[in-house]
Design a protein around this motif. Structure first.
Motif, PDB file in Angstrom:
ATOM      1  N   TYR A 181      -8.711 -38.949 -12.647  1.00 30.58           N
ATOM      2  CA  TYR A 181      -8.643 -40.350 -13.037  1.00 30.58           C
ATOM      3  C   TYR A 181      -8.441 -40.387 -14.552  1.00 30.58           C
ATOM      4  O   TYR A 181      -9.183 -39.745 -15.289  1.00 30.58           O
ATOM      5  CB  TYR A 181      -9.932 -41.106 -12.730  1.00 30.58           C
ATOM      6  N   GLY A 182      -7.503 -41.158 -15.004  1.00 31.90           N
ATOM      7  CA  GLY A 182      -7.271 -41.274 -16.441  1.00 31.90           C
ATOM      8  C   GLY A 182      -7.333 -42.714 -16.899  1.00 31.90           C
ATOM      9  O   GLY A 182      -6.753 -43.612 -16.267  1.00 31.90           O
ATOM     10  N   PHE A 183      -8.036 -42.953 -17.994  1.00 29.54           N
ATOM     11  CA  PHE A 183      -8.167 -44.297 -18.550  1.00 29.54           C
ATOM     12  C   PHE A 183      -8.109 -44.172 -20.065  1.00 29.54           C
ATOM     13  O   PHE A 183      -8.879 -43.419 -20.665  1.00 29.54           O
ATOM     14  CB  PHE A 183      -9.507 -44.912 -18.120  1.00 29.54           C
ATOM     15  N   GLY A 184      -7.152 -44.863 -20.712  1.00 29.17           N
ATOM     16  CA  GLY A 184      -6.966 -44.717 -22.149  1.00 29.17           C
ATOM     17  C   GLY A 184      -6.955 -46.036 -22.887  1.00 29.17           C
ATOM     18  O   GLY A 184      -6.498 -47.062 -22.361  1.00 29.17           O
ATOM     19  N   LEU A 185      -7.467 -46.014 -24.122  1.00 33.60           N
ATOM     20  CA  LEU A 185      -7.474 -47.178 -25.003  1.00 33.60           C
ATOM     21  C   LEU A 185      -6.825 -46.820 -26.326  1.00 33.60           C
ATOM     22  O   LEU A 185      -6.848 -45.651 -26.752  1.00 33.60           O
ATOM     23  CB  LEU A 185      -8.902 -47.668 -25.260  1.00 33.60           C
ATOM     24  N   LEU A 186      -6.240 -47.821 -26.980  1.00 36.69           N
ATOM     25  CA  LEU A 186      -5.589 -47.644 -28.276  1.00 36.69           C
ATOM     26  C   LEU A 186      -6.119 -48.670 -29.265  1.00 36.69           C
ATOM     27  O   LEU A 186      -6.149 -49.872 -28.964  1.00 36.69           O
ATOM     28  CB  LEU A 186      -4.073 -47.809 -28.139  1.00 36.69           C
ATOM     29  N   ASN A 187      -6.551 -48.199 -30.436  1.00 32.70           N
ATOM     30  CA  ASN A 187      -6.906 -49.094 -31.544  1.00 32.70           C
ATOM     31  C   ASN A 187      -5.915 -48.843 -32.682  1.00 32.70           C
ATOM     32  O   ASN A 187      -5.761 -47.715 -33.157  1.00 32.70           O
ATOM     33  CB  ASN A 187      -8.327 -48.828 -32.031  1.00 32.70           C
TER      34      ASN A 187
ATOM     35  N   SER B 274      -3.075 -56.531 -43.808  1.00 32.70           N
ATOM     36  CA  SER B 274      -3.617 -55.588 -42.827  1.00 32.70           C
ATOM     37  C   SER B 274      -4.116 -56.324 -41.598  1.00 32.70           C
ATOM     38  O   SER B 274      -4.527 -57.486 -41.664  1.00 32.70           O
ATOM     39  CB  SER B 274      -4.764 -54.774 -43.437  1.00 32.70           C
ATOM     40  N   SER B 275      -4.095 -55.626 -40.471  1.00 34.09           N
ATOM     41  CA  SER B 275      -4.584 -56.206 -39.220  1.00 34.09           C
ATOM     42  C   SER B 275      -5.030 -55.077 -38.301  1.00 34.09           C
ATOM     43  O   SER B 275      -4.664 -53.913 -38.484  1.00 34.09           O
ATOM     44  CB  SER B 275      -3.501 -57.038 -38.539  1.00 34.09           C
ATOM     45  N   THR B 276      -5.814 -55.434 -37.300  1.00 31.55           N
ATOM     46  CA  THR B 276      -6.316 -54.475 -36.315  1.00 31.55           C
ATOM     47  C   THR B 276      -6.179 -55.067 -34.924  1.00 31.55           C
ATOM     48  O   THR B 276      -6.439 -56.260 -34.716  1.00 31.55           O
ATOM     49  CB  THR B 276      -7.794 -54.128 -36.582  1.00 31.55           C
ATOM     50  N   SER B 277      -5.760 -54.249 -33.961  1.00 39.27           N
ATOM     51  CA  SER B 277      -5.651 -54.698 -32.580  1.00 39.27           C
ATOM     52  C   SER B 277      -6.075 -53.567 -31.653  1.00 39.27           C
ATOM     53  O   SER B 277      -5.943 -52.390 -31.986  1.00 39.27           O
ATOM     54  CB  SER B 277      -4.219 -55.144 -32.253  1.00 39.27           C
ATOM     55  N   THR B 278      -6.605 -53.939 -30.498  1.00 41.93           N
ATOM     56  CA  THR B 278      -7.053 -52.971 -29.496  1.00 41.93           C
ATOM     57  C   THR B 278      -6.413 -53.310 -28.157  1.00 41.93           C
ATOM     58  O   THR B 278      -6.316 -54.488 -27.797  1.00 41.93           O
ATOM     59  CB  THR B 278      -8.580 -52.993 -29.367  1.00 41.93           C
TER      60      THR B 278
END
Length: 434
Positions: free
Chosen positions: A75-81, A94-98
């Motif tokens: 099982y694979g689950f990934g997040l990006l910040n 500047s900005s940040t998103s997830t």
């Protein structure tokens, strides 16, 4: 049982993330948005390589033939910040998103085949830009606000099988779907009402990829790999509608709609009907390494220019597409997979870099005649932290730059932090003790 509960939780969590804005890039204004490379966290940490690499427990979104070597259910689950700094001339922002990177499941079929399916975003739209005009005295005479949100996702299913000794073949099918909303608001000084143009579109399409891998074992425990994948040309259909209306803007950014404006034919809604025609995409690569010890590989990707048809063919004056290509180099090192004396000897260390000509050309002069290639360069590294049995937590770090300040364009400096949970188990194995 615990693993099944975790998978259900991850599924519902991923659906929640699908609805969030996952980009702050001004370049998401163009086409179907800011496109993602279909990689796992492990692959991204190695510069994006994966077409020649296969493993008994890893997911692989680059080459479906890799699932011919799969031996465990994963099982694979990934997040990006994404931390983004935008530079234009002397100004910075500047900005940040997830966002969700992927959720996928892969499992072996017999001793020589494997199957995988999952959900993954392939592009995102999330920008808010403003442009103003001043008179000779420096007073603002006009303000335009450009905003967009949405994106495109894909549901994919892949199958790989060993057909002869070290040769594996694979096939993958994708269903692409999503929606995008773009708008332009214009306010002229001393005019009570502003005007807004808004378009909403729905996107869908099918695609097919075929792949092959060859593995050859040498006498000194080295393994040489070669791989290639070809994604066949396909269309992404875009359908929707647009309208223009007058409104009053409040001090807090609210809108009071006054009237919808009709076009020269008396229609208040204008249909949008067209398609992005994606040409064949080819990736080739080679690598060498030792099983569960180290690996180094290089790969090259190429695609001809994207074209448009229908109404979309007349709406891209500020940008156009050219051929795109990418070269990536990367690998990993695992000191000792079964070390008892040191936990850090069981950690996988990954690194790589990637240079890409995105194929997007943007005109910053405003006269649709001076187009600049948008290029992307990134350096990455990561860790694979072992859990119980064969499961891992994977962390990836990437620093990069995209675009340029030349030709009145925008330069982006980004830092991506990626995190994935990879749960590995045995399925379809009869228990000896109930």
């Amino acid at each position: 049982m615990i693993r099944n509960i975790v998978v259900v939780v991850l599924l519902f969590t991923s659906l929640a993330f699908m609805g969030q804005r996952s980009s702050s890039s001004p370049y998401s204004y163009f086409g179907i948005g800011d496109e993602f490379t279909a990689n796992t966290v492990e692959q991204s940490s190695m510069g994006g390589i994966g077409v020649a690499f296969s493993h008994y427990k890893y997911l692989n979104f680059t080459n479906p033939a890799a699932y011919g070597n799969l031996r465990y259910t994963t099982y694979g689950f990934g997040l990006l910040n994404n931390d983004l700094t935008i530079k234009t001339g002397d100004d910075k922002q500047s900005s940040t998103s997830t966002s969700l990177s992927y959720i996928a499941l892969a499992f072996p079929i017999g001793k020589s085949a494997g199957f995988s399916f999952g959900l993954q975003p392939i592009s995102t739209v999330g920008y808010s830009l403003s442009n103003s005009s001043q008179d000779a005295d420096g007073n603002t005479t006009e303000i335009s606000l450009f905003e967009g949100n949405g994106g495109v996702n894909r549901f994919h299913a892949a199958f790989g099988i060993k057909v002869y000794k070290g040769l594996s073949l694979g096939i993958e099918g994708d269903y692409n779907f999503g929606n995008i909303e773009n708008s332009i608001t214009n306010q002229i000084a001393d005019v009570s009402l502003a005007t807004k143009y808004r378009e909403k579109t729905e996107i869908d399409g099918l695609s097919l990829k075929i792949g092959a891998q060859y593995e050859h074992k040498l006498k000194n425990n080295l393994i040489v790999n070669a791989g290639a994948s070809v994604k066949l040309g396909n269309d992404i259909d875009v359908k929707g509608e647009s309208l223009t209306y007058s409104l009053t803007l409040t001090n807090t950014g609210g809108e009071f709609v006054r009237d919808t404006l009709a076009d020269q034919n008396g229609d208040k809604l204008t249909a949008i009907d067209g398609a992005f025609k994606l040409p064949i995409n080819t990736i080739i690569g080679v690598g060498v390494g030792e099983l569960d010890k180290w690996y180094a590989g290089v790969e090259y990707e190429n695609q001809d220019a994207i074209t448009t048809s229908g109404l979309l063919a007349n709406t891209n004056g500020a940008y156009r597409y050219g051929s795109s290509n990418r070269i990536s180099l990367g690998g990993f090192y695992l000191p000792k997979i079964n070390s008892i004396s040191s936990y850090w000897n069981r950690v996988t260390y990954r690194a790589g870099f990637s240079y890409k000509n995105t194929g997007l050309l943007v005109d910053g002069s405003g006269n649709n005649s001076n187009f600049t290639d948008i290029k992307d360069f990134g350096i990455s590294f990561g860790l694979g932290i072992p859990l119980k049995q064969l499961s891992t937590v994977n962390m990836g770090f990437e620093f990069g730059k995209r675009g340029t300040t030349d030709n009145n364009l925008i330069e982006e400096n980004y830092f991506n932090f990626r995190l994935s949970l990879s749960l590995t188990d045995n399925w379809f194995v009869k228990r000896k003790i109930d």
